[in-house]
Design a protein around this motif. Structure first.
Motif, PDB file in Angstrom:
ATOM      1  N   PRO A 150     -85.934 -34.427 -20.133  1.00 36.82           N
ATOM      2  CA  PRO A 150     -85.911 -35.550 -19.209  1.00 36.82           C
ATOM      3  C   PRO A 150     -84.801 -36.392 -19.039  1.00 36.82           C
ATOM      4  O   PRO A 150     -83.966 -36.515 -20.145  1.00 36.82           O
ATOM      5  N   ASP A 151     -84.111 -37.088 -17.933  1.00 35.85           N
ATOM      6  CA  ASP A 151     -83.209 -37.787 -17.819  1.00 35.85           C
ATOM      7  C   ASP A 151     -83.680 -39.066 -18.064  1.00 35.85           C
ATOM      8  O   ASP A 151     -84.247 -40.043 -17.123  1.00 35.85           O
ATOM      9  N   LEU A 152     -83.693 -39.790 -19.475  1.00 43.35           N
ATOM     10  CA  LEU A 152     -84.180 -41.062 -19.816  1.00 43.35           C
ATOM     11  C   LEU A 152     -83.572 -42.099 -19.044  1.00 43.35           C
ATOM     12  O   LEU A 152     -84.257 -42.933 -18.585  1.00 43.35           O
ATOM     13  N   PRO A 153     -82.438 -42.131 -18.982  1.00 43.87           N
ATOM     14  CA  PRO A 153     -81.710 -43.289 -18.286  1.00 43.87           C
ATOM     15  C   PRO A 153     -81.974 -43.389 -16.957  1.00 43.87           C
ATOM     16  O   PRO A 153     -82.447 -44.492 -16.220  1.00 43.87           O
ATOM     17  N   ALA A 154     -82.289 -42.164 -16.175  1.00 49.86           N
ATOM     18  CA  ALA A 154     -82.521 -42.278 -14.711  1.00 49.86           C
ATOM     19  C   ALA A 154     -84.161 -42.612 -14.637  1.00 49.86           C
ATOM     20  O   ALA A 154     -84.442 -43.485 -13.964  1.00 49.86           O
ATOM     21  N   LEU A 155     -84.805 -42.153 -15.713  1.00 49.19           N
ATOM     22  CA  LEU A 155     -86.381 -42.696 -15.364  1.00 49.19           C
ATOM     23  C   LEU A 155     -86.513 -44.199 -15.696  1.00 49.19           C
ATOM     24  O   LEU A 155     -87.322 -44.969 -15.082  1.00 49.19           O
ATOM     25  N   ALA A 156     -85.668 -44.655 -16.728  1.00 52.62           N
ATOM     26  CA  ALA A 156     -85.676 -45.987 -17.361  1.00 52.62           C
ATOM     27  C   ALA A 156     -85.215 -46.874 -15.828  1.00 52.62           C
ATOM     28  O   ALA A 156     -86.105 -47.842 -15.664  1.00 52.62           O
ATOM     29  N   GLU A 157     -84.275 -46.577 -15.074  1.00 48.00           N
ATOM     30  CA  GLU A 157     -83.919 -47.401 -14.009  1.00 48.00           C
ATOM     31  C   GLU A 157     -84.861 -47.044 -12.654  1.00 48.00           C
ATOM     32  O   GLU A 157     -85.225 -48.186 -12.061  1.00 48.00           O
ATOM     33  N   ALA A 158     -85.838 -46.005 -12.641  1.00 44.57           N
ATOM     34  CA  ALA A 158     -86.770 -45.912 -11.626  1.00 44.57           C
ATOM     35  C   ALA A 158     -87.910 -47.025 -12.033  1.00 44.57           C
ATOM     36  O   ALA A 158     -88.622 -47.345 -11.028  1.00 44.57           O
ATOM     37  N   ALA A 159     -88.239 -47.075 -13.374  1.00 41.10           N
ATOM     38  CA  ALA A 159     -89.186 -47.920 -13.758  1.00 41.10           C
ATOM     39  C   ALA A 159     -88.800 -49.309 -13.555  1.00 41.10           C
ATOM     40  O   ALA A 159     -89.705 -50.360 -13.901  1.00 41.10           O
ATOM     41  N   GLN A 160     -87.746 -49.870 -13.314  1.00 38.46           N
ATOM     42  CA  GLN A 160     -87.176 -51.108 -13.449  1.00 38.46           C
ATOM     43  C   GLN A 160     -88.467 -52.131 -12.549  1.00 38.46           C
ATOM     44  O   GLN A 160     -88.602 -51.700 -11.567  1.00 38.46           O
ATOM     45  N   GLY A 161     -88.730 -53.058 -13.188  1.00 41.63           N
ATOM     46  CA  GLY A 161     -89.690 -54.227 -12.616  1.00 41.63           C
ATOM     47  C   GLY A 161     -90.968 -54.109 -12.917  1.00 41.63           C
ATOM     48  O   GLY A 161     -91.884 -54.584 -12.595  1.00 41.63           O
ATOM     49  N   ARG A 162     -91.448 -52.772 -13.583  1.00 41.07           N
ATOM     50  CA  ARG A 162     -92.999 -52.503 -13.995  1.00 41.07           C
ATOM     51  C   ARG A 162     -93.241 -53.089 -15.116  1.00 41.07           C
ATOM     52  O   ARG A 162     -94.523 -53.205 -15.460  1.00 41.07           O
ATOM     53  N   CYS A 163     -92.464 -53.526 -15.947  1.00 41.08           N
ATOM     54  CA  CYS A 163     -92.565 -54.266 -17.378  1.00 41.08           C
ATOM     55  C   CYS A 163     -91.306 -55.078 -17.775  1.00 41.08           C
ATOM     56  O   CYS A 163     -90.330 -54.800 -17.146  1.00 41.08           O
ATOM     57  N   ARG A 164     -91.563 -56.021 -18.510  1.00 39.27           N
ATOM     58  CA  ARG A 164     -90.419 -56.829 -18.961  1.00 39.27           C
ATOM     59  C   ARG A 164     -89.484 -55.963 -19.608  1.00 39.27           C
ATOM     60  O   ARG A 164     -88.304 -56.320 -19.754  1.00 39.27           O
TER      61      ARG A 164
END
Length: 363
Positions: free
Chosen positions: A284-298
């Protein structure tokens, strides 16, 4: 009828070193605001007495505005407040407990020996002690037993349950025989409800606000009701505005982005989340996943616990360098039971195959 508020382990001015400086400062401000929520709970429940079981401060760095915030919040309690200093906030010559002028309703235990405070209007006597250094190995309740003279005897102690240890260990046998109607304990950050069948019910209130992934879920305080000197009700009340949570996303045969967003949902906007990706998947591309999930949690922390798809092992018997590498990794994975070691081996498998195939990044 007597209503108690049992709280402790605020750890005000925690440095939050794992967070960026601006976020760490924000968390310390939230700790101070949690004190107002605690005061509001005391007012709403018309509490008769508050028992604060130590570690209200965290360390040697204590900001003046924090002491002022705590003092102002406690002044707003509609009742007496009894504090038993702990190992992180011992009663010393330079501690805020000794240098600050506290409101008249605040009473602070200051000696290592168990002492008492009597509140005749409530028909209550409260016992407590103070840490005067960061550790003590003796049992402060050894041989302790209050007089049975018609007053309701309560205890507020910062202690670890057990026969030995560095934090005022309390033998549960001594506690059971203490003659206290209730013992409000601090030190353990997980809430532990009382066993009401005991002659002296005791409980850990947990901490007021989580500070990391070792302090998960809802945090707050406890409201305890006694009738005729017996605990009849005990409630945990969540107060923290944010939580630390461990979540999982199963990615086998699924789009990792979709499963991650599904795991987070829309209910964790103020929470700190650690999501572990599990199942079989390409890397999995962790940086891309983290970017996609921005705003879903603090704040989001992703952990990759996925395994390479089974079809990778189809080349296991090849008489090639790749086949030799796969056989070696397969043997090690079969023999390894430690999850962290298995995770490392999975990463080694992915990056090893990428190197053998001349790829820039693992698949």
């Amino acid at each position: 009828m007597l209503t108690l508020l049992h709280a402790g382990d605020f750890h005000l001015d925690t440095p939050f070193r794992s967070l960026p400086p601006r976020e760490a400062q924000r968390r310390r401000r939230e700790q101070r605001r949690a004190l107002d929520a605690l005061r509001d709970l005391a007012v709403a429940r018309q509490v008769d007495l508050a028992l604060l079981a130590g570690d209200l401060f965290d360390a040697s760095t204590i900001y003046p505005e924090t002491v002022e915030a705590l003092s102002a919040a406690l002044a707003g309690f509609p009742c007496p407040v009894c504090i038993s200093p702990g190992n992180h906030d011992p009663f010393t010559g330079h501690s805020p407990y000794n240098t600050h002028i506290w409101p008249d309703n605040v009473h602070i235990f200051s000696t290592e020996a168990v002492s008492s405070l009597t509140f005749p209007d409530l028909g209550v006597r409260v016992y407590g002690f103070a840490f005067t250094s960061p550790a003590r190995e003796d049992d402060p309740l050894a041989g302790f037993r209050p007089p049975q003279d018609g007053l309701v005897n309560l205890g507020v102690f910062h202690t670890q349950i057990g026969k030995t240890g560095p934090y005022a260990p309390t033998d549960p046998a001594f506690l059971a025989q203490s003659g206290l109607a209730y013992a409000a304990l601090g030190h353990v950050h997980q809430t532990t409800p009382p066993d009401l069948s005991l002659s002296t019910p005791w409980a850990y209130c947990g901490c007021l606000m989580g500070r990391g992934f070792d302090e998960l879920g809802d945090k707050g305080a406890c409201v305890v009701t006694l009738d005729n000197g017996k605990v009849t009700d005990w409630q945990f009340v969540p107060l923290a505005p944010s939580r630390y949570l461990l979540l999982e996303a199963e990615v086998t045969g699924q789009d990792p982005k979709a499963t991650l967003l599904d795991a987070l949902g829309h209910d964790h906007l103020e929470d700190y989340c650690r999501v572990t990706l599990r199942g079989e998947s390409a890397a999995p591309d962790l940086p891309a996943l983290a970017e996609a999930a921005q705003g879903r949690c603090r704040a989001l922390e992703l952990r990759d616990d996925t395994a390479v798809p089974q079809d990778v092992w189809a080349r296991l018997e090849e008489e090639t360098l790749t086949g030799l590498f796969l056989r070696e990794l397969h043997q090690r994975l079969d023999a390894e039971t430690d999850p962290n070691a298995r995770r490392t081996l999975q990463l080694a498998l992915r990056y090893g195959l990428a190197a053998l195939e001349g790829r820039e990044a693992p698949r």
